[in-house]
Design an enzyme around this catalytic site. Structure first.
Site, mmCIF file in Angstrom:
data_model
loop_
_atom_site.group_PDB
_atom_site.id
_atom_site.type_symbol
_atom_site.label_atom_id
_atom_site.label_comp_id
_atom_site.label_asym_id
_atom_site.label_seq_id
_atom_site.Cartn_x
_atom_site.Cartn_y
_atom_site.Cartn_z
ATOM 1 C CG HIS A 156 -1.763 -1.262 1.964
ATOM 2 N ND1 HIS A 156 -2.665 -1.441 1.048
ATOM 3 C CD2 HIS A 156 -0.707 -2.444 1.763
ATOM 4 C CE1 HIS A 156 -3.010 -2.564 1.332
ATOM 5 N NE2 HIS A 156 -2.168 -3.521 1.938
ATOM 6 C CB SER A 277 12.046 23.017 -14.788
ATOM 7 O OG SER A 277 11.431 24.404 -14.574
ATOM 8 C CE LYS A 283 10.250 21.125 -10.368
ATOM 9 N NZ LYS A 283 9.439 19.756 -10.544
ATOM 10 C CD GLU A 290 8.004 13.253 -14.419
ATOM 11 O OE1 GLU A 290 7.891 13.365 -15.397
ATOM 12 O OE2 GLU A 290 8.086 12.941 -13.398
#
Ligand code: ARG
Length: 467
Positions: A156, A277, A283, A290
């Site tokens: 979980h 970024s 970043k 992704e």
């Protein structure tokens, strides 16, 4: 427009219809396999006396020269032709004249395209299994170095029990191992040659289908000509296996993304596989992972597209089937890119062992073992479960781990606690005691790693067995 047909037409085709119908923009990938198939067909036609030796030689030389010229950039595959088959036949006739007009004797584009697709897909099955083996080797290497790199195992997405990085990655080894076995299985079922099925009903020429099948490295000819020209099951199986590979990569990506987050810091992705970024200077994003996760949906879509295309097609060939190609090529291109890239990213990723260990220590991952300790001292498990539950609540209050409490504090929960509790619930003990096969203890993991290495060593697919 240079089409292979036209005799029975009086008018010419509408331009939009021509473009709509044409497949050359994507089936030009079949150049090499179409040449190989046509060479085998011509060789067989000569062996059976259907064309002469001299005609065969002219065809073979002509096809080779076209292939060379295209590869060297001296001949362009243009949309003047309907498909790659028309392109090759027209160019062959241009180069070798009448002999070229005989290459299509006893053949239809229906069995020709069925053959091309099989040859192309077969080499992609081999390519995919190479990529999977690279992934397995990479995983096995990291596993060997991380038998005692402790980390929390989750259920979980909550910390559950301690495991090791080797054990966690071993789960992915199993997944990609099954994927590699699926490649073998698909190969075994698909490696039969449809050439000679003609348009749908075979031909009246005395073709030797065994011979062409052997020339092209198949196990044998397919056994029903109508099925041969209309079967796309092997593509569906293959795309289903590709979807499963992508599902595995996507789960792995999800973990890398979580592990790379500021909160976890379990991994540092190499700069070569991250991006920044445009506005936020600090970043460093896990875009590759992704995108792999994102492309998974697309590969599933490719599979659904072909399944849906096939569902209403009566026997035998229908033009709908031309739609198999773009979906299949998309699935192949994306899965192989994702697999290769993810493996490279994994090979260069840095695992932050301290952060992993710290996280395992702080999440009560040893609570089950603490309960088992009390059981060993004579308490029934359900009571022990409840004692440790209360103990955890106390620790949450004090923001500490179970092992941070003094023996005196522990004894306030149960008199059964002794000095040996600390040793009994250390990460090392929790992992080392899990020695049943499949568990995280380094002793069993070593055996599993040895068996994994044997798998990698002994893996072979299709014809490599005979080499
Ligand atoms: N481009 C076609 C395909 O991909 C080749 C077969 C054409 N056959 C036909 N009967 N029109 O399916």
């Amino acid at each position: 427009m240079a089409q292979l047909w036209g005799g029975r037409f009086t008018g010419s085709i509408n331009e939009l219809a021509w473009n709509f119908n044409a497949s050359i923009s994507f089936d030009k990938r079949f150049l090499e396999v179409d040449v190989a198939g046509s060479k085998a067909h011509a060789t067989m036609l000569a062996a059976k006396g259907i064309i002469t030796e001299q005609e065969k030689n002219q065809i073979l030389d002509g096809l080779d020269s076209i292939l060379r010229d295209v590869q060297a950039g001296n001949l362009e595959i243009t949309t003047k032709y309907e498909d790659i088959h028309s392109f090759l036949e027209a160019n062959l006739i241009e180069r070798v004249g009448d002999a070229g007009k005989k290459v299509h004797t006893g053949r239809s584009r229906n069995d020709q395209v069925a053959l091309d697709m099989r040859l192309y897909a077969r080499s992609e099955v081999l390519h995919m299994s190479d990529l999977l083996l690279n992934m397995l080797k990479c995983l096995s290497g990291i596993m060997k170095d991380n038998l005692t790199t402790y980390m929390p195992g989750f259920t979980h997405l909550q910390k559950a029990q301690p495991v090791t990085l080797a054990h966690h990655l071993g789960a992915y080894f199993e997944m990609f191992k099954r994927d590699a076995l699926r490649m073998k299985d698909i190969y075994e079922r698909m490696n039969y040659c449809p050439l000679g099925a003609g348009a749908l009903a075979g031909t009246t020429y005395p073709l030797d289908r065994e011979y062409t099948s052997e020339l092209l490295g198949f196990y044998g000819p397919t056994l029903n000509s109508m099925d041969s020209v209309s079967d796309r099951d092997y593509l569906i199986e293959f795309m289903s296996a590709l979807s499963t590979i992508m599902m595995h990569l996507s789960r792995f990506s999800e973990e890398v993304i979580i592990w790379n987050s500021n909160e976890y810091r379990f991994v540092t992705i190499d700069d070569a596989y991250s991006t920044g970024s445009s506005i936020m200077p600090q970043k460093k994003n896990p875009d590759i992972a992704e995108l792999v996760r994102g492309k998974t949906g697309r590969v599933y879509g490719d599979l659904m597209s072909l399944l849906t295309t096939m569902k209403g097609i009566p026997l035998a060939y229908n033009k709908d089937m031309q739609e198999d190609k773009e979906a299949f090529f998309d699935a192949i291109d994306n899965t192989s890119n994702c697999l290769a890239l993810f493996t490279d990213m994994l090979a260069t990723i840095k695992f932050n062992k301290d952060a992993m260990m710290e996280s395992a220590k702080m999440g009560f991952t040893n609570a089950t073992d603490a309960a088992d300790y009390l059981v060993n001292k004579g308490m029934p498990f359900r009571d022990a479960h409840s004692v440790i539950g209360r103990l955890v609540l106390g620790c949450i209050d004090k923001s500490c781990a179970i092992d941070d409490l003094s023996l005196e504090e522990l004894k306030s929960y149960s008199e059964l606690f002794e000095e040996d509790i600390y040793e009994a619930i250390s990460l090392e003990t929790c992992v080392n005691k899990r020695i049943t096969i499949g568990g995280p203890s380094p002793i069993v993991m070593k055996k599993v790693i040895a068996s994994n290495d044997r798998f990698i060593e002994e893996y072979s697919i299709g014809n490599d067995k005979e080499e």
